[in-house]
Design an enzyme around this catalytic site. Structure first.
Site, PDB file in Angstrom:
ATOM      1  N   HIS A 185       0.831  -1.211   0.000  1.00 33.73           N
ATOM      2  CA  HIS A 185       0.000   0.000   0.000  1.00 33.73           C
ATOM      3  C   HIS A 185       0.868   1.264   0.000  1.00 33.73           C
ATOM      4  O   HIS A 185       0.648   2.182  -0.794  1.00 33.73           O
ATOM      5  CB  HIS A 185      -0.908  -0.045   1.238  1.00 33.73           C
ATOM      6  N   GLU A 186       1.862   1.302   0.880  1.00 29.54           N
ATOM      7  CA  GLU A 186       2.719   2.499   0.962  1.00 29.54           C
ATOM      8  C   GLU A 186       3.506   2.705  -0.317  1.00 29.54           C
ATOM      9  O   GLU A 186       3.737   3.841  -0.743  1.00 29.54           O
ATOM     10  CB  GLU A 186       3.648   2.419   2.173  1.00 29.54           C
ATOM     11  N   HIS A 189       1.403   4.585  -2.659  1.00 30.39           N
ATOM     12  CA  HIS A 189       1.464   6.039  -2.481  1.00 30.39           C
ATOM     13  C   HIS A 189       2.724   6.600  -3.146  1.00 30.39           C
ATOM     14  O   HIS A 189       2.671   7.621  -3.825  1.00 30.39           O
ATOM     15  CB  HIS A 189       1.489   6.411  -0.996  1.00 30.39           C
ATOM     16  N   HIS A 195      -5.883   7.379  -1.828  1.00 27.72           N
ATOM     17  CA  HIS A 195      -6.821   6.361  -1.348  1.00 27.72           C
ATOM     18  C   HIS A 195      -8.068   6.277  -2.226  1.00 27.72           C
ATOM     19  O   HIS A 195      -8.591   7.292  -2.675  1.00 27.72           O
ATOM     20  CB  HIS A 195      -7.233   6.664   0.105  1.00 27.72           C
ATOM     21  N   TYR A 245      -9.988   1.971   1.959  1.00 26.75           N
ATOM     22  CA  TYR A 245     -10.249   1.710   3.373  1.00 26.75           C
ATOM     23  C   TYR A 245     -11.352   0.657   3.500  1.00 26.75           C
ATOM     24  O   TYR A 245     -12.118   0.433   2.574  1.00 26.75           O
ATOM     25  CB  TYR A 245     -10.734   2.983   4.074  1.00 26.75           C
TER      26      TYR A 245
HETATM   27 ZN   LIG Z   1      -2.519   5.070   2.665  1.00 29.95          ZN
END
Ligand SMILES: [Zn+2]
Length: 285
Positions: A185-186, A189, A195, A245
């Protein structure tokens, strides 16, 4: 970097994900769970400083006004995205060139140079996450030698990253609780993804239950357009995205913070890139 709202494409995912109640799998995943059980071993949404919300600040991102949190001297956006001082200071009177913004955060030739700090425990989290990205996308990760622009994976208070390539050395911070999935996930980014729930068109797909969001985390659920941010959404909102999320992320009371339009809940996914994630990255790079 304004383009980097890389939300997923879901040509295939649409078939399986949005045909409401058409198959048992769907029923399973939309089962309503009105109260989040703290014993659930659900993956946590990433935070740069877990439990700390700092102070609300008004600043800029790519020349557009945004609200972010100042925590321990860092500028935190959407929970785990670190904005540079230069990024938040720019704005008033600054040029807002769409075209420049659309390319400035990408890694040239889809190559990310990186180093891993020797003090980082469980470095397999990083190497496994990199292997996953390389097996599923055209992005390549190369150990940095003398390159000017690169990512260093290091110990942090939580899981966090800058958004896109910012120039020079940048960090992906990983606390001991950050899993391989959180690391995937990071890296998303660092490649330029925001997101999934902040997509411009997300209200077509989800309800945001602001009354259930922990105080100080409301902005994690703001559409980027609400912040004056422009971007590109690829395909349909992907509930299975590793950048999405879960229904109970940042809940203050065990009630959902995000539901599907029919009120049903869905789980956070922090295992692998979804089909939509891969397609979005392909479109971007
Ligand atoms: Zn994030």
């Amino acid at each position: 970097m304004r383009t980097h709202h890389f939300s997923r494409l879901a040509l295939l995912a649409t078939l399986g994900t949005f045909s409401i109640f058409s198959c048992s799998k769907e029923q399973e995943s939309t089962k309503v769970q009105p109260v989040a059980d703290s014993s659930r071993q659900e993956a946590k949404a990433e935070q740069a400083y877990p439990g700390q919300t700092g102070e609300s600040r008004a600043g800029y991102l790519s020349g557009q006004p945004v609200e972010y949190r100042s925590i321990n001297g860092e500028n935190i956006y959407e929970g785990d995205i670190i904005l540079t001082a230069e990024q938040v200071a720019k704005g008033t009177g600054a040029a807002r060139p769409e075209s420049a913004g659309r390319t400035s955060g990408r890694w040239p030739s889809a190559v990310v140079y990186y180093t891993i700090d020797a003090a980082l425990p469980s470095q397999n989290r990083v190497t496994d996450a990199i292997a996953h990205w390389q097996a599923n996308t055209a992005i390549r990760f190369v150990k940095r030698t003398t390159q000017a622009n690169y990512v260093t994976f290091r110990v942090g208070s939580g899981c966090s990253s800058n958004i896109g390539m910012i120039g020079g050395r940048q960090y992906i911070n990983l606390a001991s609780g950050c899993s391989t999935g959180n690391t995937i996930h990071e890296i998303g980014h660092a490649l330029g993804l925001f997101h999934e729930q902040t997509r411009n068109d997300r209200d077509t797909y989800v309800n945001i239950l602001t009354q259930n969001i922990q105080s100080g985390y409301e902005n994690n659920f703001s559409k980027y357009s609400t912040s004056g941010y422009s971007g590109t959404d690829y395909g349909a909102l992907d509930f299975g995205s590793i950048m999405m999320y879960g229904s109970f992320s940042f809940s203050s009371n065990g009630q959902p913070t995000i539901t599907k339009k029919d009120g049903s809940t869905f789980d956070i996914q922090r295992t692998a890139l979804s089909t939509g994630d891969k397609a979005g990255i392909d479109a971007m790079y």
